[in-house]
Each structure stands twice: as C-alpha cells, then as structure tokens.
Write an enzyme that holds these catalytic residues in place. Structure first.
Site, short mmCIF file in Angstrom:
data_model
loop_
_atom_site.label_atom_id
_atom_site.label_comp_id
_atom_site.label_asym_id
_atom_site.label_seq_id
_atom_site.Cartn_x
_atom_site.Cartn_y
_atom_site.Cartn_z
N ARG A 107 0.86 -1.18 0.00
CA ARG A 107 0.00 0.00 0.00
C ARG A 107 0.89 1.23 0.00
NH1 ARG A 107 2.12 2.26 3.65
NH2 ARG A 107 0.68 3.99 3.44
N GLY A 108 0.22 2.42 -0.16
CA GLY A 108 0.98 3.66 -0.35
C GLY A 108 1.07 3.86 -1.85
N ALA A 109 0.73 5.08 -2.30
CA ALA A 109 0.54 5.31 -3.73
C ALA A 109 1.73 4.88 -4.60
CB ALA A 109 0.17 6.77 -3.97
N ARG A 150 -7.67 -0.79 -6.53
CA ARG A 150 -7.92 0.39 -5.69
C ARG A 150 -8.13 1.60 -6.62
NH1 ARG A 150 -4.31 1.40 -0.60
NH2 ARG A 150 -6.27 2.31 0.11
N ASP A 178 -2.28 10.82 -2.86
CA ASP A 178 -2.63 9.75 -3.81
C ASP A 178 -3.00 10.26 -5.19
OD1 ASP A 178 -3.13 8.63 -0.98
OD2 ASP A 178 -3.06 6.88 -2.29
N ASN A 182 -5.64 12.49 -0.07
CA ASN A 182 -4.72 11.67 0.73
C ASN A 182 -5.54 10.96 1.80
OD1 ASN A 182 -2.02 10.78 1.36
ND2 ASN A 182 -2.12 12.05 3.19
N LYS A 183 -4.87 10.19 2.61
CA LYS A 183 -5.54 9.37 3.63
C LYS A 183 -6.57 10.16 4.42
CE LYS A 183 -5.26 5.93 4.25
NZ LYS A 183 -6.28 5.10 3.59
#
Ligand code: MRU
Length: 340
Positions: A48-50, A91, A239, A249-250
C-alpha cells in the site's frame, strides 16, 4: 535505511513485497506472480501507499505475463490488457496505479511488431525502470523538502508516506531520511491514522527502525500539539492531485490541514510529479475509495467494538483544497498549488 518495500526477483520473475499487514510484529516477504494474488495483495493493503502500489502493479504485471503461455501474439496482448484491467481495479484513488499500468501497456504497444519474447523483455525493462525511477524521484523529493526544514525541526505526519509507501525513501518522510544521511536530526509526531493505523503500525515502525525520535499521537491530539506550538511543519503524501491543486490523501488529512492553517503551521504535500492528474479538474473529480465497514468495527480489536446496528461511513481518503496547501514538494521542485 530499511530495505526496499517492493522489488523484482529478476531471476525468477516474481513480484516481491513486504506484507505490510504483518508489520510491525513480523517482517514477511510475499513472492507473487498470479494476477489474482497481486490484485488481492494490493486490495488488502499488503502492499500500500501510492508509489508502492504503482511499482507493485508494474512488476506484478510483468511477473504475471512472463508466465502467459499464449504462442500467438494476439492472445498474449489480450491477456496482458485483461490483467492490467484487473490490477487497475484493485484500488481507485491512487493515480500511480493506472499511471504505471499505462506505461507498461504503452511499451507493449510500441513493441507489438516484435515477438512475444521480445515484448516480455521490454516489459521487464520498463517495470525495472519504474522501480528505479521511484527511488530517484523520492530521493529528489527528499532533497527539495529538506531545504524547507532545519536541523531539529518538529514535523507532524499523517498515515504512512515513508519508505514502506514507496520503494525506498517514501515521499513525506523522504526529507527526513535525506536529512538523516546529512547528519540532521528531527522530532517526528506520527498520527496513528484511524481506522487502519498506518501511522501507528508503519510510520512509527520505520522511523524507529532508523533511529528517528518518534512520538505516536492519536489523531485527535494534533490540534492540541499545534496549538501549543509543538509542530514546525506538517509533511504528508498524497494519492492524486487535481489540476487545480486539490490533493486526495488518507482520510484525516483534511482535518490536519485545517488545524495547520488555524495555527499558521506550514502544510506541505510531498509527491512525485506523476501524481498530478491533469484530467481531474478539481478534487470533486477524484474517486474516493470506500472500504469495508469491518475495518472500523473490528479489524484491530479482539471483538466488535460498536453496536451491530450502527451504520459505518468508511471513506479511505479525503481531499484537501488547494488553498490549505502551503506548497507541493516534488522531484521537479517546490510549487505553490496554483503553479503546479
Ligand atoms: O490506504 P493507504 O495506506 O494506501 O493510503 C496511503 C496514503 O494515503 C499515503 O499518504 C499516500 O498513498 C502517499 S504514500 C507516499
């Protein structure tokens, strides 16, 4: 510096990645080549993480297609396209996923006149290019971001946009790692980042492993810290950035940006330039992933912690309007939101 998060086993043509769902207690490497397994690894946030998602998708697409048995080129290209579509559906919010897959498909397209084996070789090279470029780009983000900090800066970050979210340096934590290499020291406050605790599980882990002074805070403590003057700058990743500078973003990032504005703390968004999606005019065009309710009600607890009739709203990302962003830190330089 901790090892790469995602890489290619070039001898066996495998996608290798740290299973981030097992951190911080176990460091387990996944070795994947089946398209469905790669899709699932991205969806369940094992990787995970862009930027890491983009690199994993590129290497994963190559690993999967290296096993395609189609003798006919037409069949090979069809399977490649279908596999890219599957991975791309894992995603929706991080643009890096479609960006990396499009790069891979365009290499296949440019080489479509060649043999299947030659197309596979070109795809392997492109996947490795995407991997190497991520390291280079994140390092440059680190250099550019470091110029905005000073030795001893107290930084607040949200989610995990560090080494684990890219191949090596990360984005928001890259200035900290580059500074560390140059002898700077920093104090970092990591938001725990409900509901999946990327800050508590991942950011605190990688910063502590690198000997950085790290303090974990609950998400609802950020305002109090900034009110007390305990934070010099906020660094977050993102992201997808819309053409007008709105940045997804998150979930929770928007709140941090509002607090930072209220207490005049600079709020920096760190990202590769490729994270800007010029086809999105504003944040309203960015698709926000909705995730399972169980992530809020159960995942990190032994038992359900909410009444069974309570509804759950669980968006994985939010959009910070451009006017709350002090600057974007990219590999090409530092830009005000209206100048990206
Ligand atoms: O759901 P996640 O853990 O993939 O969300 C990650 C983030 O929101 C990061 O801040 C973002 O991807 C930038 S990573 C360099």
């Amino acid at each position: 510096m901790i090892n790469d998060t995602v890489w290619m086993d070039t001898e066996n043509d495998l996608l290798c990645c740290i299973d981030q769902t097992r951190l911080p207690n176990e460091r387990v490497t996944l070795e994947l080549h089946e398209a469905r397994d790669i899709y699932t690894a991205i969806k369940r946030l094992a990787v995970r993480g862009a930027p890491a998602i983009g690199v994993a998708a590129a290497i994963g697409l190559y690993a999967a297609c290296s096993r395609f048995e189609d003798k006919e080129k037409k069949g090979f290209l069809y399977s490649l396209q279908k596999t890219a579509e599957l991975l791309n559906s894992s995603r929706p919010t991080a643009v890096n996923l479609s960006w990396a897959l499009e790069r891979m498909l365009s290499v296949a397209d440019k080489n479509k006149g060649k043999s299947t084996e030659k197309i596979k070789a070109a795809l392997k090279t492109e996947a490795l290019n995407i991997y190497n470029e991520d390291i280079e780009v994140c390092y440059k983000i680190g250099v550019n971001g470091l110029a905005l900090l000073r030795d001893g800066s107290r930084i607040l970050t949200h989610c995990n946009a560090g080494a684990l979210a890219a191949v090596r340096y990360g984005t928001a934590l890259a200035p900290i790692y580059v500074g560390l290499e140059k002898g700077y020291s920093f104090k970092v406050f990591a938001d725990e980042t409900r509901p999946l605790l990327q800050g508590a599980r991942l950011t605190a882990y990688e910063l502590c492993e690198n000997g950085i002074d790290t303090t974990l805070i609950c998400d609802n403590m950020a305002a109090s810290l900034m009110q007390k003057g305990m934070v010099d700058a906020v660094l977050v990743g993102c992201d997808r950035v819309a053409a007008n500078g709105d940045a997804a973003n998150k979930i929770g990032t928007l709140g941090v940006a509002l607090i930072a504005r209220a207490f005049s703390v600079p709020f920096y968004v760190c990202a590769p330039y490729s994270t800007i999606d010029f086809s999105c005019r504003s944040g309203e065009d960015i698709v926000i992933e909705q995730r399972d309710a169980e992530e809020v009600t159960e995942l990190h607890f032994n038992a359900r912690m909410t009444h069974r009739d309570a509804k759950v709203y669980n968006p994985a990302f939010d959009v910070t309007p451009a006017e709350l962003i002090t600057a974007f830190i990219t590999e090409k330089g530092v830009f005000a939101p209206n100048l990206i």
